[in-house]
Design an enzyme around this catalytic site. Structure first.
Site, PDB file in Angstrom:
ATOM      1  N   ARG A 121      83.942  -4.356 -53.795  1.00 57.96           N
ATOM      2  CA  ARG A 121      82.575  -4.480 -54.306  1.00 57.96           C
ATOM      3  C   ARG A 121      81.559  -4.982 -53.296  1.00 57.96           C
ATOM      4  NH1 ARG A 121      81.868  -6.031 -60.621  1.00 57.96           N
ATOM      5  NH2 ARG A 121      82.661  -4.087 -61.425  1.00 57.96           N
ATOM      6  N   ARG A 142      86.566   1.749 -47.955  1.00 56.36           N
ATOM      7  CA  ARG A 142      86.418   2.597 -49.138  1.00 56.36           C
ATOM      8  C   ARG A 142      85.805   3.953 -48.803  1.00 56.36           C
ATOM      9  NH1 ARG A 142      85.553   5.243 -52.753  1.00 56.36           N
ATOM     10  NH2 ARG A 142      85.096   4.861 -54.943  1.00 56.36           N
ATOM     11  N   TYR A 163      91.563   0.945 -74.052  1.00 59.96           N
ATOM     12  CA  TYR A 163      91.415   2.122 -73.195  1.00 59.96           C
ATOM     13  C   TYR A 163      92.325   3.258 -73.637  1.00 59.96           C
ATOM     14  CZ  TYR A 163      88.612  -0.614 -69.953  1.00 59.96           C
ATOM     15  OH  TYR A 163      87.611  -1.355 -69.383  1.00 59.96           O
ATOM     16  N   ARG A 203      86.884 -10.208 -58.823  1.00 63.13           N
ATOM     17  CA  ARG A 203      86.339  -9.051 -58.090  1.00 63.13           C
ATOM     18  C   ARG A 203      85.933  -9.385 -56.656  1.00 63.13           C
ATOM     19  NH1 ARG A 203      86.383  -3.997 -61.109  1.00 63.13           N
ATOM     20  NH2 ARG A 203      85.872  -4.460 -63.256  1.00 63.13           N
ATOM     21  N   ASP A 247      94.233  -2.475 -60.301  1.00 65.77           N
ATOM     22  CA  ASP A 247      93.465  -2.106 -61.487  1.00 65.77           C
ATOM     23  C   ASP A 247      94.330  -2.354 -62.718  1.00 65.77           C
ATOM     24  OD1 ASP A 247      91.669  -1.054 -63.247  1.00 65.77           O
ATOM     25  OD2 ASP A 247      91.806   1.004 -62.550  1.00 65.77           O
TER      26      ASP A 247
END
Lengths: 341, 341
Positions: free
Chosen positions: A30, A39, A153, A26, A76
């Site tokens: 972030r 972002r 998921y 990550r 992702d």
């Protein structure tokens, strides 16, 4: 021009290096204000994932701003279920949400095989662009979710603490479960090989929810597919990170992959004992980075000394938290780099 | 009148028994239609927790309807933070929500000591009523959350996957964190001793989020308080269940408690090796109960044989899931009971 830094490739090839390479799960996204600036101009996380120029920009930020020894493509793991036919949304402060899930054979039959250059063209373009842009400064890492994690998921439709719906399918509909897992596995093999063709030099497989499986379920449903991916993906060393599954490290050590990721719960000595021939990656507790500079440096020193010389890729034992001060991340990286002197 | 069944007390006292006692975490509530009938008449879960007659009724249901060897009082670990001054709501399909959380010394100073018979009178009344109603048929178990687990909710204000806010406080505000943990510890000691006075014959301490702590944080913040609770709570044997913390079993085995709960990730042989002198409780994967009767019986047999004779309380390795068929739970219980013949 800076000297190319191929420390990560060397360690994964089993070579001795003056110090371990260091990168952070990550690291792209972030924590960096420069990431947040990019972002904030966008409608959401998915716009960033799907716009190659922007994914490339934020992938390279930590190389410039933190000094890590590798870049990992900003993307992702859920692009795979989407490419198979299950679109998702990322809802702020909630997480991913799939409108449709898989609960019967008819659902499965609506899925389709993945053609990476068609369905995931934006990832491939971002990979090519980033590889060119990096120009050999550091290796570029591609990644995918492991079949069980993606299955979770696709069955639950979003995050879960226990993944009991996903495990219920393993127990009550094993044939359906195996078929879904196999389809994900095939898509993942194509996807990872396409990433290598597009420029990925190292690959990581994230089995983020491996810890939800008992030894029996792990052995039956997960291991054969991890093994198949390790065998069928070619051209780049593979790191398998099965979070929460350290009791399965003996089994994971049978995988023909270059390295195993170690979560921060796992005692390093146990990991070395259970997987003695693999390069190990990890495993600083990310919460250490909430401490002072001195605490971060001391904990990093302890970690380096516990892993010992060689066969180690320094990393956290989990993704970095969004509210970590980037300066503490720099202290961690700096401490690893100083260990080479 | 049925013969009193004190198998659980015998095993926890280190005695030999013809078979292990069996009960299930979350046996009261969740799976029984008879529980749902009671629940559907009420405004919410908390009304049930706070109404002694109803808590008593659903506590005894699994004794009558499933044939378990112990009753565990229907209640909630979050009654303690509420009694200390932080009220919470249980939101359907979301989980607990605290309006206020602890983030500084001023927050801490608003908390007050717990007087169980005053602030938690409804628990004490439910305990007395249930003990009388059970009339010795099976032992009655009381419980509380471990300090770290309660701390997690008081700092985060609700559930979390990583508990990174709670861990951030340990790293960045250790003095504040220790004081909050100490206050929770004192409240818990008073609460558990009051439960014994009100009729609890066995106690379980749930450290549900122990798995979020690294070995270092566990040692510093959790162990001393678990030890203090073990030493200060008297009159009933204590079972400590630190979920996700099996790498810390060597340390947990230093606790002066009667038994250690084992989650379903932990290989039984490892648990026996790491905690050789403790009675162990667990650890069937609850998802096994999604399978067929034959699968449930076979998995239960394997578990019993892995634990070996003696020193074992049969249970799941985690709470039973709400959508499990009660008949499969009965198969599990029956299989344990048959092992005595």
């Amino acid at each position: 021009m800076t000297t190319p830094n191929d420390l990560l490739l060397q360690v994964l090839a089993g070579k001795e290096t003056p110090r371990p390479p260091v990168w952070l799960m990550r690291q792209a996204g972030r924590i960096l204000p420069e990431y947040r600036a990019v972002r904030s101009r966008l409608s959401g996380f998915k716009e960033l994932v799907e716009t190659p120029e922007l994914a490339c920009e934020v992938t390279i930020q930590p190389v410039d701003l933190l000094g890590v020894d590798a870049a990992i493509l900003f993307s992702d793991i859920l692009v795979i279920p989407e490419a198979m036919g299950l679109p998702y949304q990322l809802i702020e402060k909630v997480g991913p949400r799939f409108e449709e899930t898989i609960s019967c054979k008819a659902d499965l039959d609506r899925l389709h095989p993945v053609e990476p250059e068609e369905h995931l063209r934006y990832v491939m373009d971002a990979m090519r662009m980033t590889r060119a842009e990096l120009d050999g400064r550091v290796p570029l890492i591609g990644f995918a979710g492991a079949p069980w994690t993606i299955f979770c998921y696709m069955v639950e439709g979003g995050g879960s603490k226990e993944w009991s719906k996903a495990r219920r399918m393993l127990r009550s509909e094993p044939v359906l479960a195996e078929e879904l897992l196999d389809r994900i596995t095939e898509a993942t093999i194509l996807y990872l090989n396409a990433q290598v063709a597009a420029g990925a030099q190292v690959l990581q497989l994230f089995d983020s929810w491996a810890g939800a499986l008992s030894a029996e379920l792990f052995e039956r449903y997960s291991m054969p597919r991890l093994k198949r991916i390790c065998e069928e993906v070619k051209g780049a060393p593979l790191i398998v990170f099965a979070k929460g599954a350290s009791w399965q490290l003996d089994r994971l050590a049978q995988l023909p992959c270059a390295a195993l990721g170690i979560d921060w719960h796992t005692p390093i000595s146990e990991a070395r004992k259970r997987a003695p021939r693999h390069v190990l990656q990890g495993n600083l507790d990310p919460s250490v980075l909430y401490g002072t500079e001195a605490e971060v440096r001391a904990a990093t020193q302890r970690m380096l000394s516990d892993f010992g010389r060689g066969g180690h890729v320094a990393n956290l034992g989990h993704g970095v938290y969004p509210d970590i001060n980037p300066d503490r991340v720099r202290d961690f990286i700096d401490e690893v780099k100083r260990s080479g002197h």
